[in-house]
Design a protein around this motif. Sequence first.
Motif, PDB file in Angstrom:
ATOM      1  N   ILE A 137      12.469  59.185-123.295  1.00 40.45           N
ATOM      2  CA  ILE A 137      13.343  58.371-124.001  1.00 40.45           C
ATOM      3  C   ILE A 137      12.593  57.425-124.956  1.00 40.45           C
ATOM      4  CG2 ILE A 137      14.910  56.711-123.839  1.00 40.45           C
ATOM      5  CD1 ILE A 137      13.993  58.099-120.584  1.00 40.45           C
TER       6      ILE A 137
ATOM      7  N   ARG B 207      20.023  52.575-117.737  1.00 40.96           N
ATOM      8  CA  ARG B 207      20.761  53.442-118.093  1.00 40.96           C
ATOM      9  C   ARG B 207      20.154  54.824-117.677  1.00 40.96           C
ATOM     10  NH1 ARG B 207      21.662  54.220-123.639  1.00 40.96           N
ATOM     11  NH2 ARG B 207      22.197  52.162-123.626  1.00 40.96           N
ATOM     12  N   HIS B 208      18.902  54.799-117.828  1.00 42.44           N
ATOM     13  CA  HIS B 208      18.133  55.991-117.943  1.00 42.44           C
ATOM     14  C   HIS B 208      17.130  56.194-116.402  1.00 42.44           C
ATOM     15  CE1 HIS B 208      19.471  58.081-121.297  1.00 42.44           C
ATOM     16  NE2 HIS B 208      19.160  56.736-121.751  1.00 42.44           N
ATOM     17  N   ARG B 209      16.915  54.904-115.997  1.00 42.10           N
ATOM     18  CA  ARG B 209      16.002  54.762-114.686  1.00 42.10           C
ATOM     19  C   ARG B 209      14.511  55.544-115.138  1.00 42.10           C
ATOM     20  NH1 ARG B 209      17.980  50.436-112.300  1.00 42.10           N
ATOM     21  NH2 ARG B 209      20.140  50.594-111.908  1.00 42.10           N
ATOM     22  N   PRO B 210      13.991  55.046-116.071  1.00 42.92           N
ATOM     23  CA  PRO B 210      12.647  55.685-116.272  1.00 42.92           C
ATOM     24  C   PRO B 210      11.639  55.013-115.289  1.00 42.92           C
ATOM     25  CG  PRO B 210      12.728  53.648-117.774  1.00 42.92           C
ATOM     26  CD  PRO B 210      14.116  53.904-117.125  1.00 42.92           C
TER      27      PRO B 210
ATOM     28  N   GLU C  24      10.860  63.703-118.954  1.00 45.25           N
ATOM     29  CA  GLU C  24      11.907  63.545-119.591  1.00 45.25           C
ATOM     30  C   GLU C  24      11.699  62.148-120.687  1.00 45.25           C
ATOM     31  OE1 GLU C  24      16.525  62.132-119.586  1.00 45.25           O
ATOM     32  OE2 GLU C  24      15.902  63.659-118.142  1.00 45.25           O
TER      33      GLU C  24
ATOM     34  N   LEU D 228       9.789  55.938-120.849  1.00 45.38           N
ATOM     35  CA  LEU D 228      10.316  55.283-122.045  1.00 45.38           C
ATOM     36  C   LEU D 228       9.120  55.041-122.966  1.00 45.38           C
ATOM     37  CD1 LEU D 228      12.476  53.438-123.502  1.00 45.38           C
ATOM     38  CD2 LEU D 228      11.695  51.820-122.051  1.00 45.38           C
TER      39      LEU D 228
ATOM     40  N   THR E 158      15.982  61.764-126.044  1.00 47.07           N
ATOM     41  CA  THR E 158      16.971  60.422-126.173  1.00 47.07           C
ATOM     42  C   THR E 158      16.217  59.670-127.221  1.00 47.07           C
ATOM     43  OG1 THR E 158      17.838  60.899-124.120  1.00 47.07           O
ATOM     44  CG2 THR E 158      18.260  58.765-125.272  1.00 47.07           C
TER      45      THR E 158
ATOM     46  N   LEU F  33      18.062  50.561-122.066  1.00 51.94           N
ATOM     47  CA  LEU F  33      17.790  51.973-121.801  1.00 51.94           C
ATOM     48  C   LEU F  33      17.165  51.982-120.144  1.00 51.94           C
ATOM     49  CD1 LEU F  33      15.838  52.856-125.124  1.00 51.94           C
ATOM     50  CD2 LEU F  33      17.979  53.662-124.167  1.00 51.94           C
TER      51      LEU F  33
ATOM     52  N   LYS G  99      10.884  60.533-115.778  1.00 51.46           N
ATOM     53  CA  LYS G  99      11.379  59.978-117.295  1.00 51.46           C
ATOM     54  C   LYS G  99      10.132  58.892-117.659  1.00 51.46           C
ATOM     55  CE  LYS G  99      15.990  60.555-116.243  1.00 51.46           C
ATOM     56  NZ  LYS G  99      17.483  59.811-116.165  1.00 51.46           N
TER      57      LYS G  99
END
Length: 434
Positions: free
Chosen positions: A39, A110-113, A37, A6, A64, A107, A4
Amino acid sequence: MVRKVLMVAYHFPPLRGSSGIQRTLKFSSYLPDCGWEPIVLTAHPRAYESVSSDQMGDISPRVTVSRAFAFDTARHLAVFRRYPRLLALPDRWVSWLAGAIPAGLSLVRRHRPDVIWSTYPIATAHLIGWALHRLTGLPWVADMRDPMTDDDYPSDRLTRSVFRWIENLTVRSADAVICTTPGAVEDYRRRFPGVPATRFRLIENGYDEEVFSAVLPKQGTAAEDHRTDKRFTLLHSGIIYPSERDPSALFAALGKLRAEGMVNAGSFRLVLRATAHDDHLRPMLQANGIADLVDLAPPCPYREALGEMLNADGLLLLQAANCNRQVPAKLYEYLRARRPVLALTDPAGDTASTLLHAGAGTIARLDDADAIRVALIDFIKHAKSGSVPVLSEASAQAFSRRARTRELAAVLDACLRPNKLALSMELGDEKPLS
């Protein structure tokens, strides 16, 4: 395993009127195909001076998006068009910093980039990227695009000092610094000799093939068939900055050609689409006696703008010599449109180099009215005869944003390698990446 990223970016739909939107928008759309992915952390739409919903549908459902608190100092805090200078440093959207840092930390939780990526030309974006990098310890990739500063840029000395501080902070702290032109990479390596040369990476801008495919004429038809106006149409699509893209010499050249009877309102028109500075340009048109030759056209939806490029007889680029280490993002769309390109720019700059390597385009200096006059007549003549070279469709594919996204994914992948010393040596630098 899906990783992921950000992505901190001010330029994102529904903002309208900037080609800079496409870089983040398309990176975020295509990164999932490369195992990443995205964000996106962007600004609340209230901060945008102009908005449009036409590209909201281009945001991938795989992305996201978080819109943090932000406003525009010049519009929201001004009294009689005046506002405190310190509330607009480094830029008018510095308020985004207060909203984006807590939003970014949320973020991250929540998403652990795995990586943070931030993108200029809004300097506040790099401040946000740096702060999140320091607070979380995550690797940081700074998409610098063009150099943030030059000897006389920004023109205001205080702003230039703040920009230089942010630029220095970014270059020395980021794991990778991405530029969009070879000249920008060379410039940063020269200015920061103590920073490993491999930290500076080249990922050029590009065009989106999927969007072009949707607006291209159907097979068996010609773009010209859809035009009712048969005048030779030369199009500039996008912002005309009064300094960096000063059209004064072009207008003077057109004025001379008009006086000589070489062009007239019945055979030629110049369309300046979405200049963002129409009020600045109108008196110049009147002074040169060419107001009836030039259309100051309003902004239009992105796909409509691409369709207009495909229908034009010629496409115009403006780029001053003080931007030699920059290439306008629209150039890649021009190349994909495969229409004749007239580039008014310094032959020694990266814009001219890109055109020359592509084997397409006619070049004259932006500040030389006599050279523009000669080039324009020659350009019109050869464009009408079909003898101006344009890029082949196969060659244009090298400039696609899908290809650029694969390059970005490789940089993001490199940031995750456990042994950065080994990576540095592999890339040919004797110093470890810091």
